[in-house]
Enzyme design. Structure first.
Site, mmCIF file in Angstrom:
data_model
loop_
_atom_site.group_PDB
_atom_site.id
_atom_site.type_symbol
_atom_site.label_atom_id
_atom_site.label_comp_id
_atom_site.label_asym_id
_atom_site.label_seq_id
_atom_site.Cartn_x
_atom_site.Cartn_y
_atom_site.Cartn_z
ATOM 1 N N HIS A 150 0.832 -1.197 0.000
ATOM 2 C CA HIS A 150 0.000 0.000 0.000
ATOM 3 C C HIS A 150 0.871 1.252 0.000
ATOM 4 O O HIS A 150 1.843 1.345 0.744
ATOM 5 C CB HIS A 150 -0.922 0.008 1.221
ATOM 6 C CG HIS A 150 -2.038 -0.980 1.084
ATOM 7 N ND1 HIS A 150 -3.000 -1.147 2.042
ATOM 8 C CD2 HIS A 150 -2.353 -1.847 0.096
ATOM 9 C CE1 HIS A 150 -3.862 -2.079 1.650
ATOM 10 N NE2 HIS A 150 -3.476 -2.521 0.483
ATOM 11 N N LYS A 575 -13.486 4.642 7.353
ATOM 12 C CA LYS A 575 -13.824 5.649 6.348
ATOM 13 C C LYS A 575 -15.333 5.678 6.100
ATOM 14 O O LYS A 575 -15.917 6.724 5.822
ATOM 15 C CB LYS A 575 -13.073 5.352 5.049
ATOM 16 C CG LYS A 575 -13.391 6.281 3.894
ATOM 17 C CD LYS A 575 -12.492 5.972 2.711
ATOM 18 C CE LYS A 575 -12.994 6.690 1.468
ATOM 19 N NZ LYS A 575 -14.196 6.060 0.902
#
Length: 917
Positions: A150, A575
């Site tokens: 990532h 999120k």
């Protein structure tokens, strides 16, 4: 750089101050050498202005603005670079100080360092755990760190290598016997690495390829973990021996540590990862690990010089020598005559030759790592039987531990793909245009019926099927082929991102069958649903209930070993709904899934998709493990390590060892001590308050509503977010091989969790790790009172971890800096920032009330010191970034020079706050 004392340090930390002072001085000398005294004077002026701003009764940040506004463009870039260099040195000094403090604990021997294996095993003994129970638990202990690619590591590999060299030189200086000449040489080498880094572009000009990302991960595995793994086992054996007696440490060593990777297998949203990438990655990993074994085998061969005239060897060694002489005569002829009475040396010559043949799949290649282990194991057995415990056994056992850990595959490669792509592939396979519009239960019903049939529907030929279906089937074939070629452990889980129903798991199962036919027992695809959003986590128990009640799935699971791995995502759930709702959804999902497994006699274990920041599960990991629901760990801890966290945790050997000990110790403790039992910190895993679940459930609901009303319901928010954060810069960063968004579009929903968190971190507004918590706490206090919540904080590790993690985000946040970023937004967006400020004030107030503290992190002085130490050095970078953003955007984002300067501020701020995504 001259030192201005910002933080009073206790005596134990004075050496840290000395290192920071030395490195700051060397940075100053470098600036003068490279650019003349004016740059150093500029940097010092800015630095002092930033420090004075932080002192009580100080001047406003406008003074700092005034100084920075006078810089010429070339000076702006140099100043950014200089502050980044200084922050990098502070980080390195703190790494070395952690090593220094660990050594101090080990020398003192008065009390073990908290979290160490010695402390963990001692606590278990004190709690009444028997030696037999301990060894049963150790036999079942499974710790697996899985490295992902990532894109949150803002420091490029080449600079990290120079940082590593600086750390080595600083560690050299810990030796009190160093002569002045040797110390001067160490400082010269620090200056050389520092200057070389200065002359290297901070951000690469092109995105890394998947192969580049693999090279990055390989450094940590082959240079750090390869060396550390045997030390971990030796530390564990010493801890068991110390607390449970010498005889218990002589038992066979269970294999506890495992390592995995997503690099080369994570296809979710990354078109650069394909079926071919899987095989290329595994081939590269095999080459790398065998090339580490070969020189170690040759070194052992030189060391094990025992001759048959002086000491005996086992019959097994003699037999292997005879067999190899027959089967590999060319190697036998190359063994010098003077060595032929040295049986271990001769055998290791053949072992090295077979390893080299394995690199090329030659005729003499090992067919499996087990054959290699058998050769080395025979030497271990012979040494033990022939007075060799102090004549080379140590090196042989270390090699055996490495071979058992890394095999011929180095790391287990997981493969990941988006559930929606699989649905499209299935629709194409079946030629059903209505497939995507069917409900999940309808798809489940049809898939279940299909999988129970002997023959599946035929797959369209290559000319008539879509590229997506063709590529998908190629992936499943590649996994089967890789396991045949590289071994069962080479490929790990097949992870389905955004799993929303049981049909997503059955779809993967059907596609695998279509690609490979009916697999043989033991080679089945080990499918792990990834539950990412709060709604998906809530649906997880129903998904697994449906699957485990299907006979065809139970048969499949039996072929995989009978254990079901469920991956839980911390990033997207946060999120999606904010930190409180995310944490509670994760806790509830795990608790319910464990119960479903118990009812059906299936072990359900969890793979934790944690990121670097608190909002992505990257808070205090020990608290997170100890606060997990009862029965959800049971000795199994598999978690992702991502981005900048990999360097922080595994960049230096002593710190890597410490991190592995922390994870193993916490996992062992959580698995063995009864729920609700107090630990060394006074907080148990069970909640003392009878309404604990109701308190947290209510907090989660209030928090989620507060969060989603702003992020997803307010139509102004997407534009506000893109205006006040440098998301447009982060999307252009060349630090990862995959796009910042999962799908096209600029909405918050399409943006990946990593750049979402990365962007907020740059503004010093820890929005994802705080927003909603203030309102949730206020509502809980109004309903239950402050004292019951304080009791929960004292007795419930889960709640303690949540509160402490939010407290850390609040401490790292700087709303005065954030307000300046908010000035980049349109005037009508001012109300949105006011909502954020209000929520942060609420969170701060109630956290301090709960903890009965005056300041944030009063009970975590080291972290408090680290934040205060860095703040004045990051302030100028924020001011410069805001000005550069304004100018770059005014020019339609076309000025590449401004963009490069902005990218440098992103890197520098990341160094300062030690968080990106």
């Amino acid at each position: 750089m001259t030192e201005i004392r910002l933080v009073d340090l206790p005596e134990k930390d004075w050496p840290l101050r000395a290192d920071v002072s030395l490195l700051g001085s060397l940075v100053g000398q470098m600036l003068v050498e490279q650019h003349g005294p004016r740059l150093l004077q500029l940097v010092e002026t800015i630095r002092k202005a930033a420090i004075l701003r932080r002192e009580p009764g100080s001047v406003d940040i406008a003074v700092l603005d005034e100084v920075l506004a006078q810089l010429r463009p070339v000076e702006v870039r140099q100043v950014i670079h200089a502050f980044s260099a200084y922050l990098r040195m502070v980080n390195l000094a703190e790494k070395v100080h952690r090593i220094r403090r660990r050594r101090a604990y080990q020398r003192a021997r008065s009390a073990p360092q908290g979290g160490s294996l010695t402390a963990a095993v001692g606590n278990l003994r004190d709690a009444g755990v028997s030696p037999e129970a301990l060894h049963t638990a150790l036999d079942g202990l499974h710790i697996q760190a899985v490295f992902t690619a990532h894109p949150t590591e803002a420091t490029r590999r080449t600079i990290q290598e120079k940082e590593y060299d600086i750390v080595l030189r600083l560690v050299e200086r810990l030796n009190p016997e160093l002569t002045p000449e040797e110390d001067a040489l160490a400082q010269d080498r620090i200056s050389a690495a520092m200057t070389s880094a200065w002359q290297t572009r901070l951000v690469p000009h092109a995105k890394p390829s998947v192969a580049d990302e693999l090279d990055n991960i390989l450094f940590y595995v082959t240079d750090i973990l390869y060396r550390v793994v045997p030390v971990f086992y030796e530390s564990l054996a010493a801890a068991v021996s110390e607390h449970f007696g010498e005889e218990t440490s002589t038992r066979p060593q269970p294999l506890i540590l495992h390592f995995g990777s997503w690099v080369g297998g994570d296809m979710d949203g990354n078109p650069n990862v394909t079926a071919a990438t899987i095989e290329d990655t595994l081939l590269r990993q095999r080459q790398v690990i065998i090339r580490r074994y070969v020189p170690e085998v040759r070194r052992l061969g030189r060391y094990l010089s025992q001759t048959i005239s002086e000491i005996g060897v086992s019959h097994e060694i003699t037999k292997r020598l005879e067999d190899y002489t027959q089967s590999m005569p060319a190697v036998a002829r190359n063994i010098p005559q003077r060595h032929r009475d040295m049986p271990y040396r001769c055998l290791l010559q053949w072992v090295a030759a077979r390893l080299e043949a394995t690199l090329d799949d030659g005729a003499l290649a090992y067919s499996s790592v087990e054959d290699f282990i058998a050769d080395i194991g025979a030497i271990e057995t012979s040494l033990l039987a022939n007075k060799g415990r102090h004549a080379g056994l140590f090196g042989v056992q270390r090699l055996l531990l490495r071979a058992r850990t890394f095999g011929f595959h180095l790391m287990t490669l997981d493969v990941r793909q988006d559930a929606q792509l699989h649905r499209r592939a299935m629709a194409d396979w079946l030629g059903d245009k209505e497939w995507m519009d069917l409900s999940a239960p309808e798809r489940c019903s049809r898939l279940a019926a299909m999988l129970q049939q002997e023959d599946l529907p035929p797959v369209p030929d290559e000319q008539s099927c879509s590229a997506e279906l063709r590529q998908t089937l190629a992936v499943f074939r590649s996994i089967a082929s890789a396991r045949r070629r590289f071994g069962r452990d080479a490929v790990g889980l097949f992870i389905i991102s955004m799993t929303q129903g049981a049909d997503d798991v059955l779809t993967a199962l059907a596609l695998d069958r279509a690609a490979n036919g009916q697999r043989q027992p033991g080679s089945a695809l080990d499918i792990s649903p990834l539950l990412e959003t709060v709604d998906d986590l809530a649906a997880g128990p129903a998904i697994m209930s449906f699957l485990l009640d299907m006979e065809v799935y139970r048969k499949h699971l039996h072929a995989c070993g009978g254990r079901q791995v469920v991956m839980v995502g911390y990033s997207d759930s946060n999120k999606d709904s904010g930190i409180v709702a995310s944490r509670w959804a994760l806790q509830e999902a795990q608790r319910k899934l464990v119960e479903i497994g118990r009812q059906r006699d299936v072990e359900i274990v969890f793979f934790h998709g944690r990121g670097g920041t608190v909002s992505r599960g990257g808070g205090n990991l020990v608290n997170g493990i100890l606060g997990a629901p009862e029965g959800s760990v049971n000795g199994y801890m598999r978690l992702t390590e991502q981005g900048e966290v990999i360097n922080q945790k595994y960049g230096v050997r002593p710190i890597a060892l410490r991190n592995l000990e922390l994870i193993a110790g916490a996992t062992l403790t959580q698995s063995m001590l009864p729920a609700g039992g107090a630990n060394a910190h006074g907080a148990g895993r069970g909640a003392a308050h009878p309404d604990a679940d109701r308190v947290l459930r209510g907090m989660a609901e209030v928090s989620r509503e507060t969060y989603r009303n702003l992020v997803y319901q307010d139509p102004r928010f997407p534009a506000f977010f893109r205006a006040i954060t440098p998301i447009d810069v982060i999307e252009r960063l060349t630090i990862g091989s995959r796009p910042a968004s999962r799908r096209s579009g600029e909405g918050i929903g399409n943006l990946r969790a990593i750049p979402w968190v990365f962007s907020w971190a740059q503004t010093r507004i820890g929005f994802p790790g705080v927003f909603g918590m203030g309102t949730a706490l206020q509502q809980a206090v109004a309903e239950f009172g402050i004292e019951p919540l304080r009791q929960l904080l004292m007795h419930w590790r889960f709640f303690q971890a949540l509160v402490n993690d939010v407290e850390m985000v609040l401490a790292k946040s700087e709303l005065e800096i954030g307000r300046r970023y908010a000035g980049l937004a349109a005037p009508q967006h001012g109300e949105l920032f006011a909502l954020i400020e209000q929520e942060f004030r609420l969170a701060r107030h109630w956290v301090l009330e709960l903890k009965q503290a005056h300041e944030l992190l009063d009970d975590q002085r080291t972290l408090q010191r680290n934040i205060r130490l860095r703040n004045p050095y990051v302030d100028p970078l924020h001011v410069l970034q805001i000005d550069l953003l304004r100018r770059w955007r005014a020019g339609e984002r076309s000025d590449d020079g401004l963009l490069q300067a902005l990218m440098s501020t992103v890197s520098g701020i990341s160094l300062g706050i030690q968080n990106t995504g």
